[in-house]
Scaffold this motif. Structure first.
Motif, PDB file in Angstrom:
ATOM      1  N   ARG A  54       0.823  -1.208   0.000  1.00 38.54           N
ATOM      2  CA  ARG A  54       0.000   0.000   0.000  1.00 38.54           C
ATOM      3  C   ARG A  54       0.858   1.259   0.000  1.00 38.54           C
ATOM      4  O   ARG A  54       2.067   1.200   0.136  1.00 38.54           O
ATOM      5  CB  ARG A  54      -0.951   0.010   1.200  1.00 38.54           C
ATOM      6  CG  ARG A  54      -0.234  -0.045   2.527  1.00 38.54           C
ATOM      7  CD  ARG A  54      -1.164  -0.406   3.668  1.00 38.54           C
ATOM      8  NE  ARG A  54      -0.342  -0.661   4.850  1.00 38.54           N
ATOM      9  CZ  ARG A  54      -0.545  -0.143   6.030  1.00 38.54           C
ATOM     10  NH1 ARG A  54      -1.582   0.646   6.243  1.00 38.54           N
ATOM     11  NH2 ARG A  54       0.240  -0.417   7.044  1.00 38.54           N
ATOM     12  N   VAL A  56       1.099   4.478   2.280  1.00 36.73           N
ATOM     13  CA  VAL A  56       0.672   4.882   3.616  1.00 36.73           C
ATOM     14  C   VAL A  56       1.077   6.336   3.824  1.00 36.73           C
ATOM     15  O   VAL A  56       2.233   6.700   3.606  1.00 36.73           O
ATOM     16  CB  VAL A  56       1.328   4.014   4.714  1.00 36.73           C
ATOM     17  CG1 VAL A  56       0.697   4.286   6.067  1.00 36.73           C
ATOM     18  CG2 VAL A  56       1.257   2.545   4.371  1.00 36.73           C
ATOM     19  N   SER A  72      -4.357   4.874   4.168  1.00 31.91           N
ATOM     20  CA  SER A  72      -3.751   3.967   3.197  1.00 31.91           C
ATOM     21  C   SER A  72      -4.487   3.973   1.877  1.00 31.91           C
ATOM     22  O   SER A  72      -5.703   4.139   1.832  1.00 31.91           O
ATOM     23  CB  SER A  72      -3.777   2.530   3.719  1.00 31.91           C
ATOM     24  OG  SER A  72      -3.053   2.412   4.906  1.00 31.91           O
ATOM     25  N   TYR A  74      -4.528   1.084  -0.915  1.00 36.43           N
ATOM     26  CA  TYR A  74      -4.055  -0.266  -1.189  1.00 36.43           C
ATOM     27  C   TYR A  74      -3.610  -0.362  -2.642  1.00 36.43           C
ATOM     28  O   TYR A  74      -4.297   0.128  -3.545  1.00 36.43           O
ATOM     29  CB  TYR A  74      -5.132  -1.301  -0.865  1.00 36.43           C
ATOM     30  CG  TYR A  74      -5.445  -1.297   0.606  1.00 36.43           C
ATOM     31  CD1 TYR A  74      -4.570  -1.897   1.500  1.00 36.43           C
ATOM     32  CD2 TYR A  74      -6.564  -0.649   1.100  1.00 36.43           C
ATOM     33  CE1 TYR A  74      -4.817  -1.864   2.863  1.00 36.43           C
ATOM     34  CE2 TYR A  74      -6.823  -0.609   2.460  1.00 36.43           C
ATOM     35  CZ  TYR A  74      -5.945  -1.220   3.334  1.00 36.43           C
ATOM     36  OH  TYR A  74      -6.178  -1.169   4.679  1.00 36.43           O
TER      37      TYR A  74
END
Length: 146
Positions: A54, A56, A72, A74
């Motif tokens: 991901r 972040v 996040s 993904y």
């Protein structure tokens, strides 16, 4: 990069690269099992980390920066990536990511898409990051359209 250059980049909205080891040490508690850092960047106090699972973001808030919002994107949701390289003069580089932000990735579930832009200093070579994200977007596109 000197402290003055980092401050100028931070004030102009540019991300500065940070070593994966340092990011792992400081933010590793927020990573999932098996998650590893690909690359990461800091903008004054805020941080964005690209991992194998991901993207972040850490948004430090308040005067002390102890309060923090973690969010996040993904990688399995990334569907389009575009890049703009720096030109002559004060232009900066940027990478735009479009991703599915609804819980369903197929049209039958009602898909909504969001976009996020990351700006980098003129001297940073965005090509490896672009290639990394573009390969992910391509793979996601192929698997979603089977």
């Amino acid at each position: 990069m000197g402290i003055m250059n980092k401050m100028v980049n931070g004030l102009s909205g540019n991300l500065n690269e940070v070593s994966p080891e340092s990011l792992q040490q400081e933010y590793g508690a927020y990573f999932m099992e098996g998650e590893t850092v690909y690359t990461g960047f800091q903008l004054v106090r805020d941080v964005v980390i690209f991992t194998n699972k991901r993207i972040v973001t850490f948004d430090k808030q308040g005067t002390t920066g102890k309060k923090m919002r973690v969010s996040s994107i993904y990688l399995s949701a990334v569907i389009h990536v575009s890049a703009e390289t720096a030109g002559f003069g004060m232009d900066d580089s940027q990478v735009d990511i479009e991703y599915i932000d609804s819980p369903y990735y197929k049209a039958s579930g009602g898909v909504s898409v969001a976009k996020r832009t990351f700006e980098f200093p003129k001297k940073y070579n965005i090509q490896p990051l672009y290639q990394y994200l573009q390969q992910i977007a391509y793979n996601n596109h192929e698997s979603l359209n089977q």
